[in-house]
Design a protein around this motif. Structure first.
Motif, PDB file in Angstrom:
ATOM      1  N   GLN A  31      -5.447  -6.613   7.031  1.00 54.13           N
ATOM      2  CA  GLN A  31      -6.211  -5.415   7.402  1.00 54.13           C
ATOM      3  C   GLN A  31      -5.926  -4.260   6.445  1.00 54.13           C
ATOM      4  O   GLN A  31      -6.825  -3.494   6.099  1.00 54.13           O
ATOM      5  CB  GLN A  31      -5.856  -4.985   8.836  1.00 54.13           C
ATOM      6  N   ASP A  34      -4.444  -4.173  -0.315  1.00 54.97           N
ATOM      7  CA  ASP A  34      -3.372  -4.162  -1.312  1.00 54.97           C
ATOM      8  C   ASP A  34      -2.356  -3.061  -1.041  1.00 54.97           C
ATOM      9  O   ASP A  34      -2.685  -1.881  -1.090  1.00 54.97           O
ATOM     10  CB  ASP A  34      -3.973  -3.945  -2.706  1.00 54.97           C
ATOM     11  N   VAL A  36       0.532  -0.650  -2.044  1.00 56.92           N
ATOM     12  CA  VAL A  36       0.938  -0.069  -3.324  1.00 56.92           C
ATOM     13  C   VAL A  36       2.228   0.756  -3.215  1.00 56.92           C
ATOM     14  O   VAL A  36       2.802   1.158  -4.224  1.00 56.92           O
ATOM     15  CB  VAL A  36      -0.173   0.823  -3.927  1.00 56.92           C
ATOM     16  N   TYR A  37       2.674   1.018  -1.997  1.00 57.21           N
ATOM     17  CA  TYR A  37       3.880   1.841  -1.832  1.00 57.21           C
ATOM     18  C   TYR A  37       4.458   1.592  -0.452  1.00 57.21           C
ATOM     19  O   TYR A  37       3.716   1.479   0.531  1.00 57.21           O
ATOM     20  CB  TYR A  37       3.538   3.328  -1.988  1.00 57.21           C
ATOM     21  N   GLU A  39       7.607   3.129   2.035  1.00 60.22           N
ATOM     22  CA  GLU A  39       8.674   4.101   2.222  1.00 60.22           C
ATOM     23  C   GLU A  39       9.585   3.605   3.327  1.00 60.22           C
ATOM     24  O   GLU A  39       9.129   3.313   4.433  1.00 60.22           O
ATOM     25  CB  GLU A  39       8.074   5.455   2.605  1.00 60.22           C
ATOM     26  N   VAL A  55       6.849   3.419   6.228  1.00 62.47           N
ATOM     27  CA  VAL A  55       5.445   3.749   5.977  1.00 62.47           C
ATOM     28  C   VAL A  55       4.950   2.806   4.894  1.00 62.47           C
ATOM     29  O   VAL A  55       5.632   2.587   3.894  1.00 62.47           O
ATOM     30  CB  VAL A  55       5.269   5.208   5.511  1.00 62.47           C
ATOM     31  N   GLU A  57       1.720   2.016   2.399  1.00 60.15           N
ATOM     32  CA  GLU A  57       0.475   2.600   1.897  1.00 60.15           C
ATOM     33  C   GLU A  57      -0.314   1.561   1.112  1.00 60.15           C
ATOM     34  O   GLU A  57       0.225   0.909   0.212  1.00 60.15           O
ATOM     35  CB  GLU A  57       0.784   3.801   0.988  1.00 60.15           C
ATOM     36  N   SER A  58      -1.573   1.439   1.459  1.00 62.03           N
ATOM     37  CA  SER A  58      -2.477   0.605   0.669  1.00 62.03           C
ATOM     38  C   SER A  58      -3.187   1.522  -0.314  1.00 62.03           C
ATOM     39  O   SER A  58      -2.937   2.731  -0.339  1.00 62.03           O
ATOM     40  CB  SER A  58      -3.478  -0.097   1.575  1.00 62.03           C
ATOM     41  N   VAL A  59      -4.080   0.971  -1.137  1.00 64.48           N
ATOM     42  CA  VAL A  59      -4.806   1.806  -2.096  1.00 64.48           C
ATOM     43  C   VAL A  59      -5.484   2.951  -1.352  1.00 64.48           C
ATOM     44  O   VAL A  59      -5.521   4.077  -1.823  1.00 64.48           O
ATOM     45  CB  VAL A  59      -5.851   0.981  -2.866  1.00 64.48           C
ATOM     46  N   LYS A  60      -5.994   2.662  -0.157  1.00 66.23           N
ATOM     47  CA  LYS A  60      -6.821   3.641   0.533  1.00 66.23           C
ATOM     48  C   LYS A  60      -6.081   4.525   1.543  1.00 66.23           C
ATOM     49  O   LYS A  60      -6.477   5.649   1.759  1.00 66.23           O
ATOM     50  CB  LYS A  60      -7.957   2.921   1.277  1.00 66.23           C
ATOM     51  N   ALA A  61      -5.058   4.006   2.213  1.00 68.56           N
ATOM     52  CA  ALA A  61      -4.530   4.767   3.347  1.00 68.56           C
ATOM     53  C   ALA A  61      -3.054   4.495   3.593  1.00 68.56           C
ATOM     54  O   ALA A  61      -2.501   3.485   3.154  1.00 68.56           O
ATOM     55  CB  ALA A  61      -5.320   4.413   4.605  1.00 68.56           C
ATOM     56  N   ALA A  62      -2.430   5.434   4.306  1.00 67.54           N
ATOM     57  CA  ALA A  62      -1.036   5.278   4.719  1.00 67.54           C
ATOM     58  C   ALA A  62      -1.000   4.807   6.169  1.00 67.54           C
ATOM     59  O   ALA A  62      -1.780   5.273   6.983  1.00 67.54           O
ATOM     60  CB  ALA A  62      -0.309   6.604   4.579  1.00 67.54           C
ATOM     61  N   ALA A  81      10.511  -1.472  -2.978  1.00 62.41           N
ATOM     62  CA  ALA A  81      10.329  -0.214  -3.707  1.00 62.41           C
ATOM     63  C   ALA A  81       9.673  -0.487  -5.068  1.00 62.41           C
ATOM     64  O   ALA A  81       8.788   0.241  -5.500  1.00 62.41           O
ATOM     65  CB  ALA A  81      11.671   0.486  -3.895  1.00 62.41           C
ATOM     66  N   ASP A  82      10.110  -1.543  -5.708  1.00 62.42           N
ATOM     67  CA  ASP A  82       9.549  -1.883  -7.026  1.00 62.42           C
ATOM     68  C   ASP A  82       8.375  -2.841  -6.929  1.00 62.42           C
ATOM     69  O   ASP A  82       7.546  -2.894  -7.831  1.00 62.42           O
ATOM     70  CB  ASP A  82      10.633  -2.516  -7.907  1.00 62.42           C
TER      71      ASP A  82
END
Lengths: 125, 377
Positions: A31, A34, A36-37, A39, A55, A57-62, A81-82
């Motif tokens: 859902q 991708d 990307v971050y 936390e 937390v 985060e995908s390309v679009k939303a946290a 993290a990496d």
């Protein structure tokens, strides 16, 4: 083999003695898209069930990952993290977020079994 | 999203194709649109930068402004926008903005003069989906006698973007190869009449293709049949335009922002600044002379955490602005953002703090674009 339980927010909890590993389900990573971050909390932080544990985060939303149970953060998955895409690649394995030392093992009773989660998922669509 | 029923949403002529291609459909500007396909936002973004991406932008508004001759029609539009419309050559295209009388931006739009002398006196307008009704009412209420607005809901619009777009399109439409950036032509695509312009919204070379709604699926399928072309959804469209430093109406510009604040004052040429003959000229000329109180800038967060729209921007412990678009830039391979800051904080290199989830995170004002423009000049 360790028992795994699930929440309605699509987190999984793998129980090993008084410690649990927390991640999100394959349904959740799909859902999100991708990742990307990620936390992560500090080791040593005490969280209550329902608190934000991480937390993602995908390309679009946290999106928040909620602590399914109360406890103390004893380990976080630094590799994310990496390589945050690890959440997409292996959400229910290497893509875990945190390990918690259980504050109240009784809270586990409120979580779903794998079968119950599968039924819950099938009713979502 | 829960309160929007899909029954209330409009669809484009490619709706069935989006579903066939596995598009994940979401409500956007009143339309049921694909946010991504199975390739995913990241893959679609990178594919567009490497090869070619096909976007359905049929939700956008297409219309013609029609008058007796170019000078009359262009003059009617110049009363509403600050750009040079009279100076457009045949088949030339220009980006401009509709202005309120207070100098705010009603919408941003593309304007193209007819491609042939035979139907000169017509300007083609492409406007944002969510602003169509507002734009059309505004334009109609201010047109002089002899000039009329004709909306074209019978037309669909595709965008083919990326370094391989020109090569792929030329295989079907020989007229494509001869165009430079911001030039338009009439052409045929495997025998189908179309209007194309070398333009787009990704920072890449590419085309926007206007075609009859009942023919667009044939064109889309023929383009998608090439291995270089993938269908691209709204998710990657947004990350591509953000990296290219381009404004999204409703996020980065609206009726409260002026072109000077939005850092698109280049849409106002010298002779129109001197004439001051556009709506909101008083405010805009003052901002040009004295500098605006706030300005849209690029922002690079220093860590890896993306800062999304509406994130507060602090400097020295006080609020100095707000992020209007932000996220992860796949080509930049890190977080990128744009937003408005008080004029004293707008210089590239200025230190800022972004309040992401309640914590200040260091960032710097940065030059845009975040991914280099590769237009076919």
């Amino acid at each position: 083999m360790a028992e795994t339980k699930y929440t309605k927010d699509h987190e999984w909890v793998r129980i090993e003695g008084d410690t649990v590993t927390v991640g999100i389900t394959d349904y959740a990573q799909e859902q999100l898209g991708d990742v990307v971050y990620v936390e992560l909390p500090d080791v040593g932080k005490a969280v209550k069930a329902g608190d934000e544990a991480a937390v993602v985060e995908s390309v679009k939303a946290a999106s928040e990952v909620y602590a399914p149970v109360s406890g103390e953060v004893v380990e976080v998955n630094e590799t994310l993290a990496d390589a945050p895409a690890g959440v997409n690649e292996d959400a229910t394995g290497a893509g875990w977020f945190v390990k918690l030392k259980l504050a109240d093992a009784g809270e586990l009773d409120g979580l779903m079994s794998e079968d119950a989660y599968k039924t819950y998922l099938s009713e979502l669509d | 999203m829960a309160d929007i029923h899909s029954d209330d949403l409009k669809t484009t002529p490619l709706h069935a194709l989006h579903i066939e291609l596995g598009g994940k459909m979401v409500p956007f500007a009143g339309y049921d649109m694909p946010v991504q396909y199975p390739l995913g936002v990241l893959g679609e973004h990178l594919h567009t930068r490497a090869k070619a991406g096909l976007f359905d932008v049929s939700h956008m508004g297409q219309a013609f402004l029609i008058g007796p001759d170019h000078d009359t029609t262009a003059g009617a539009l110049e009363a509403l926008v600050p750009g040079d419309m009279r100076g457009l050559g045949l088949g030339q295209q220009r980006y401009t903005v509709l202005l309120t009388d207070e100098g705010g931006i009603i919408d941003d739009l593309m304007v193209t003069r007819s491609t042939s002398e035979d139907d000169d006196g017509r300007l083609m307008l492409v406007v944002n989906a969510a602003r169509k009704d507002v734009d059309y009412a505004h334009i109609k209420s201010r047109l002089p006698d002899g000039v009329r607005l004709e909306t074209r809901d019978d037309r669909a619009l595709l965008a083919l973007q990326g370094p391989m777009a020109a090569d792929v399109l030329a295989r079907h439409c020989p007229q494509a190869a001869g165009l430079s950036f911001m030039e338009a032509a009439s052409g045929t695509f495997d025998g189908i009449d179309l209007h194309l312009s070398r333009s787009g919204y990704t920072g890449e070379d590419g085309y926007e293709i206007s075609v009859a709604a009942d023919k667009v699926e044939d064109v889309a399928r023929a383009l998608l049949a090439h291995e270089e072309v993938e269908p691209i959804g709204l998710g990657a469209r947004d990350s591509l335009r953000l990296e290219a430093g381009l404004c999204l109406y409703g996020s980065d510009i609206d009726e409260t922002t002026s072109p000077v604040e939005a850092a698109i004052a280049w849409v106002i040429p010298k002779h129109r600044r001197e004439a001051g003959d556009f709506p909101g000229a008083e405010r805009i000329l003052k901002e040009l002379a004295d500098g605006p109180a706030r300005k849209r800038v690029g922002i690079l967060p220093e860590g890896k955490a993306p800062a999304r729209a509406h994130t507060e921007i602090h400097a020295g412990g006080t609020v100095v602005g707000e992020i209007t678009s932000g996220g992860f830039g796949p080509t930049a391979d890190g977080p990128v953002a744009m937003g408005y800051v008080a004029a004293g904080h707008a210089k590239p290199g200025t230190d800022l703090d972004l309040m992401v989830r309640g914590k200040p995170r260091p960032a710097k004002v940065a030059k845009m674009p975040f991914a280099p423009h590769r237009y076919a000049k």
